[in-house]
Design a protein around this motif. Structure first.
Motif, short mmCIF file in Angstrom:
data_model
loop_
_atom_site.label_atom_id
_atom_site.label_comp_id
_atom_site.label_asym_id
_atom_site.label_seq_id
_atom_site.Cartn_x
_atom_site.Cartn_y
_atom_site.Cartn_z
N PHE A 52 42.78 60.57 38.74
CA PHE A 52 44.15 60.51 38.21
C PHE A 52 44.96 59.41 38.87
O PHE A 52 45.70 58.68 38.23
N GLY A 53 44.81 59.27 40.18
CA GLY A 53 45.58 58.26 40.91
C GLY A 53 45.27 56.86 40.41
O GLY A 53 46.17 56.07 40.10
N ALA A 54 43.98 56.55 40.30
CA ALA A 54 43.59 55.22 39.83
C ALA A 54 43.98 55.03 38.37
O ALA A 54 44.34 53.92 37.94
N GLY A 55 43.93 56.11 37.60
CA GLY A 55 44.32 56.04 36.19
C GLY A 55 45.80 55.71 36.05
O GLY A 55 46.19 54.89 35.22
N GLU A 56 46.64 56.32 36.88
CA GLU A 56 48.07 56.03 36.82
C GLU A 56 48.34 54.59 37.26
O GLU A 56 49.20 53.92 36.70
N ASP A 57 47.59 54.10 38.24
CA ASP A 57 47.72 52.69 38.63
C ASP A 57 47.40 51.81 37.41
O ASP A 57 48.13 50.86 37.11
N ALA A 58 46.28 52.13 36.74
CA ALA A 58 45.82 51.29 35.62
C ALA A 58 46.83 51.28 34.48
O ALA A 58 47.16 50.22 33.95
N VAL A 59 47.36 52.45 34.11
CA VAL A 59 48.30 52.44 32.99
C VAL A 59 49.64 51.79 33.36
O VAL A 59 50.31 51.23 32.51
N THR A 60 49.97 51.85 34.65
CA THR A 60 51.19 51.14 35.10
C THR A 60 50.99 49.64 34.89
O THR A 60 51.89 48.93 34.43
N GLU A 61 49.81 49.16 35.21
CA GLU A 61 49.53 47.73 35.10
C GLU A 61 49.38 47.25 33.66
O GLU A 61 49.58 46.07 33.38
N ASP A 62 48.99 48.15 32.77
CA ASP A 62 48.59 47.70 31.43
C ASP A 62 49.61 47.95 30.33
O ASP A 62 49.33 47.75 29.16
N GLU A 88 55.40 55.63 34.84
CA GLU A 88 53.99 55.42 35.24
C GLU A 88 53.95 54.98 36.70
O GLU A 88 53.07 55.38 37.46
N ALA A 89 54.91 54.15 37.09
CA ALA A 89 54.97 53.71 38.50
C ALA A 89 55.21 54.92 39.42
O ALA A 89 54.58 55.04 40.48
N LYS A 90 56.08 55.84 39.00
CA LYS A 90 56.34 57.03 39.82
C LYS A 90 55.09 57.90 39.91
O LYS A 90 54.82 58.51 40.96
N HIS A 91 54.35 57.99 38.82
CA HIS A 91 53.12 58.81 38.84
C HIS A 91 52.13 58.21 39.85
O HIS A 91 51.52 58.92 40.65
N ALA A 92 51.99 56.88 39.80
CA ALA A 92 51.08 56.20 40.73
C ALA A 92 51.56 56.44 42.17
O ALA A 92 50.77 56.72 43.07
N ASP A 93 52.86 56.37 42.36
CA ASP A 93 53.49 56.60 43.66
C ASP A 93 53.16 58.01 44.18
O ASP A 93 52.78 58.20 45.34
N ALA A 97 42.04 46.03 27.32
CA ALA A 97 41.77 45.01 26.29
C ALA A 97 42.65 45.25 25.06
O ALA A 97 43.19 44.31 24.47
N ALA A 98 42.80 46.53 24.68
CA ALA A 98 43.61 46.84 23.49
C ALA A 98 45.08 46.47 23.70
O ALA A 98 45.77 46.06 22.76
N GLN A 99 45.56 46.58 24.93
CA GLN A 99 46.97 46.23 25.20
C GLN A 99 47.13 44.71 25.23
O GLN A 99 48.05 44.16 24.63
#
Ligand code: FE2
Ligand code: FE2
Length: 301
Positions: free
Chosen positions: A59-69, A93-98, A141-143
């Motif tokens: 989940f942590g890495a996923g939230e990082d990824a969606v924040t970036e994308d 998304e940034a808060k979730h990653a946080d 890629a889709a984004q």
């Protein structure tokens, strides 16, 4: 002028009104409960610990990824109300990653230090199996395709990857599973109130994100995008989601006796949610639920 009655604007306001701070969630009981649980267990080893960490790492890495994308979508949207909403989504998304970064530092590492164990790395390759890497690569890629070729079809695909699949199916299902597992109702699992509180806030935000994506898709379909494209894009991604939630490397040998929700229950939950959403997107007479319903979690039918 803004359209205060538009769904995007109302979702934006809802996000502002429901603001929460990931730094304010109390994590001390989680540390205490984990130590008490591990030290009191008759047999508890690093394999058991890895099973808990697996979900949190994914989940942590996923939230990082969606924040970036998410940024490409923000650059192509032209409607001011959509833009307002998207700024809240980026921030959330940034808060979730946080939250996950903080949980690992303050709970996982504290427990490991106390037990004299080596500190685990939340970004170690071993947490991320092939379906995981593949799903997030495809989402990215889709984004980014929107920056090259901003067509209604490519927008629909972007929402299908990000909002319907990664958030709507993977995240909401996984959070539901973890929230249930660590909510204190299973004797064989530690009660982690801080983790559950964070998940609850995150799931509520995700409900709003998914609702926004559904509304955007509904408009695209109404304006001529083939609903079949929506259905097919999500269907192609479903095996990847399943490969992630059922990462067999972190299943116990006696998987049938595994405490918590079993895979079948989770899969059923995911499919039911998805079927309802597809109907709400493609049926012109059906409505996407109102924002209060999207962010509300009780019942969780
Ligand atoms: Fe998120
Ligand atoms: Fe989200």
């Amino acid at each position: 002028m803004m359209d205060r009655e538009s769904r995007s604007n109302r979702y934006y306001r809802n996000a502002v009104e429901r603001h929460w701070d990931p730094g304010e969630i109390d994590l001390e009981a989680d540390v205490e409960n984990l130590l008490e649980y591990i030290e009191g267990a008759t047999s508890y080893d690093r394999g058991d610990w890895d099973r808990t960490l697996n979900g949190i790492a994914k989940f942590g890495a996923g939230e990082d990824a969606v924040t970036e994308d998410l940024a490409p979508l923000a650059t192509v949207l032209e409607d001011i109300d959509d833009q307002l909403f998207l700024t809240t989504q980026l921030y959330e998304e940034a808060k979730h990653a946080d939250f996950f970064d903080r949980y690992w530092r303050e709970v996982i590492w504290t427990v490991e230090d106390e037990l004299g164990w080596e500190r685990s790395n939340p970004r170690a390759d071993r947490w991320f199996n092939d379906p995981y890497v593949e799903l997030f690569d495809r989402n990215r890629a889709a984004q980014y395709r929107l920056l090259e070729e901003d067509t209604p079809e490519n927008r629909a695909k972007a929402y299908c990857h990000y909002h319907l699949t990664v958030e709507g199916i993977l995240a909401q299902t996984g959070y539901y599973g973890m929230q249930t597992s660590y909510g204190g109702e299973f004797e064989d699992l530690p009660h982690l109130p801080g983790l559950v509180e964070g998940f609850t806030k995150i799931r509520s935000d995700e409900g709003r994100h998914v609702g926004f994506g559904m509304n955007q898709l509904k408009k695209l379909v109404r304006d001529g995008v083939d609903p079949q494209l929506v259905e097919e894009t999500v269907s192609e991604l479903l095996p990847l989601v399943q490969g992630i939630t059922e990462d067999e490397r972190f299943q116990p040998d006696d998987a049938d006796d595994q405490p918590g929700l079993d895979d079948g229950e989770l899969a059923a939950y995911a499919v039911e949610k998805h079927t309802d959403r597809m109907q709400q997107i493609t049926d012109a007479t059906a409505d996407v639920p109102d924002v209060d319903e999207l962010v509300q979690l009780d019942g969780d039918d």
